[in-house]
Design a protein around this motif. Structure first.
Motif, mmCIF file in Angstrom:
data_model
loop_
_atom_site.group_PDB
_atom_site.id
_atom_site.type_symbol
_atom_site.label_atom_id
_atom_site.label_comp_id
_atom_site.label_asym_id
_atom_site.label_seq_id
_atom_site.Cartn_x
_atom_site.Cartn_y
_atom_site.Cartn_z
ATOM 1 N N VAL A 1 0.955 -1.346 0.030
ATOM 2 C CA VAL A 1 0.126 0.052 -0.080
ATOM 3 C C VAL A 1 0.680 1.125 0.029
ATOM 4 O O VAL A 1 0.463 2.254 -0.448
ATOM 5 N N ALA A 2 1.984 1.258 0.536
ATOM 6 C CA ALA A 2 2.837 2.563 0.433
ATOM 7 C C ALA A 2 3.549 2.460 -1.009
ATOM 8 O O ALA A 2 3.404 3.676 -1.112
ATOM 9 N N LEU A 3 3.617 1.691 -1.379
ATOM 10 C CA LEU A 3 4.419 1.976 -3.127
ATOM 11 C C LEU A 3 3.166 2.189 -3.909
ATOM 12 O O LEU A 3 3.580 2.977 -4.723
ATOM 13 N N GLY B 1 2.567 5.963 -6.223
ATOM 14 C CA GLY B 1 2.846 5.707 -7.649
ATOM 15 C C GLY B 1 3.887 4.811 -7.978
ATOM 16 O O GLY B 1 4.456 5.170 -9.047
ATOM 17 N N GLY B 2 4.254 3.835 -7.061
ATOM 18 C CA GLY B 2 5.494 3.181 -7.351
ATOM 19 C C GLY B 2 5.413 2.007 -8.106
ATOM 20 O O GLY B 2 6.423 1.208 -8.596
ATOM 21 N N GLN C 1 0.271 -3.163 -15.734
ATOM 22 C CA GLN C 1 -0.618 -4.388 -15.410
ATOM 23 C C GLN C 1 -1.366 -4.033 -14.302
ATOM 24 O O GLN C 1 -0.861 -3.294 -13.404
ATOM 25 N N ASP C 2 -2.355 -4.752 -14.207
ATOM 26 C CA ASP C 2 -3.473 -4.463 -13.162
ATOM 27 C C ASP C 2 -2.840 -4.781 -11.823
ATOM 28 O O ASP C 2 -2.184 -5.686 -11.431
ATOM 29 N N VAL C 3 -2.790 -3.556 -10.960
ATOM 30 C CA VAL C 3 -2.146 -3.508 -9.482
ATOM 31 C C VAL C 3 -3.321 -4.496 -8.816
ATOM 32 O O VAL C 3 -2.774 -5.027 -7.869
ATOM 33 N N ASP C 4 -4.167 -4.494 -9.068
ATOM 34 C CA ASP C 4 -5.403 -5.353 -8.273
ATOM 35 C C ASP C 4 -5.115 -6.764 -8.264
ATOM 36 O O ASP C 4 -4.997 -7.447 -7.359
ATOM 37 N N ARG C 5 -4.732 -7.244 -9.605
ATOM 38 C CA ARG C 5 -4.087 -8.621 -9.791
ATOM 39 C C ARG C 5 -2.928 -8.978 -9.027
ATOM 40 O O ARG C 5 -2.770 -10.099 -8.463
ATOM 41 N N SER C 6 -2.038 -7.794 -8.977
ATOM 42 C CA SER C 6 -0.518 -8.085 -8.191
ATOM 43 C C SER C 6 -0.877 -8.143 -6.468
ATOM 44 O O SER C 6 -0.435 -8.993 -6.020
#
Length: 192
Positions: free
Chosen positions: A153-155, A159-160, A165-170
């Motif tokens: 969540v910090a990254l 905007g880290g 690619q879908d961040v939710d998937r990651s």
């Protein structure tokens, strides 16, 4: 005489709004006082300086986070880890200033803050008990889980994650990996 309508709770709630809007690190007594149309010294009738405001905000934020985590695992008992992680991430994204106030461990002499933190810990330990974890194994797992979720969540907040690619998937895959690790946690031997 204290300004009519101001209480420590009202000042704390306004501090939460200011922190979420401008960032926890930019929270000042001047910014809070401006919201109420009072001079900074007027706040000292309700809180013990900026440190008192930060403490009040931490208690409020840890309490809110605890409520959200508990509600999430109650709503999804069959997928408690994903529910817990999703609620944690949602809180960090929707209340960034308050979330920042949750990061520091409470002073052991602060009963109110400690009670709020203990509630969060109890919720996490409840989830980990479903993996058969208790005692030192559960504490180690709690720290690993918190470090992974906070790191993500910090990254995300700064905007880290720039790769398209879908961040939710990651995030889901991270929690899937933690789920797999927790299933084998107590069977792993660690060196002292």
């Amino acid at each position: 005489m204290p300004r009519a309508g101001l209480t420590p709770e009202i000042v704390g709630a306004e501090a939460a709004r200011v922190a979420d809007e401008v960032g926890y690190d930019r929270l000042t007594l001047a910014a809070i006082a401006e919201r109420f149309g009072v001079a900074v010294p007027s706040l000292y009738k309700h809180v013990d300086g900026l440190e008192g405001v930060q403490r009040k905000l931490a208690v409020l934020a840890v309490g809110e986070l605890g409520d959200r985590l508990a509600a999430a695992i109650d709503a999804a008992p069959d997928d408690a880890l994903h529910a817990l992680a999703g609620a944690y991430r949602d809180y960090a994204r929707s209340h960034p200033g308050c979330y920042a106030a949750t990061l520091r461990a409470p002073n052991p002499d602060d009963e109110e803050h400690t009670a709020a933190s203990d509630r969060v810990l109890a919720t996490v330990l409840e989830v980990l008990s479903r993996y058969g974890l208790s005692g030192p194994d559960a504490i180690d797992a709690t720290r690993a889980l918190r470090a992974a979720m906070h790191g993500f969540v910090a990254l995300e907040a700064v905007g880290g994650f720039g790769i398209p690619q879908d961040v939710d998937r990651s995030f889901t895959r991270l929690i899937d990996a933690l789920d797999e690790a927790l299933r084998n946690w107590s069977s792993r031997q660690t060196e002292a």
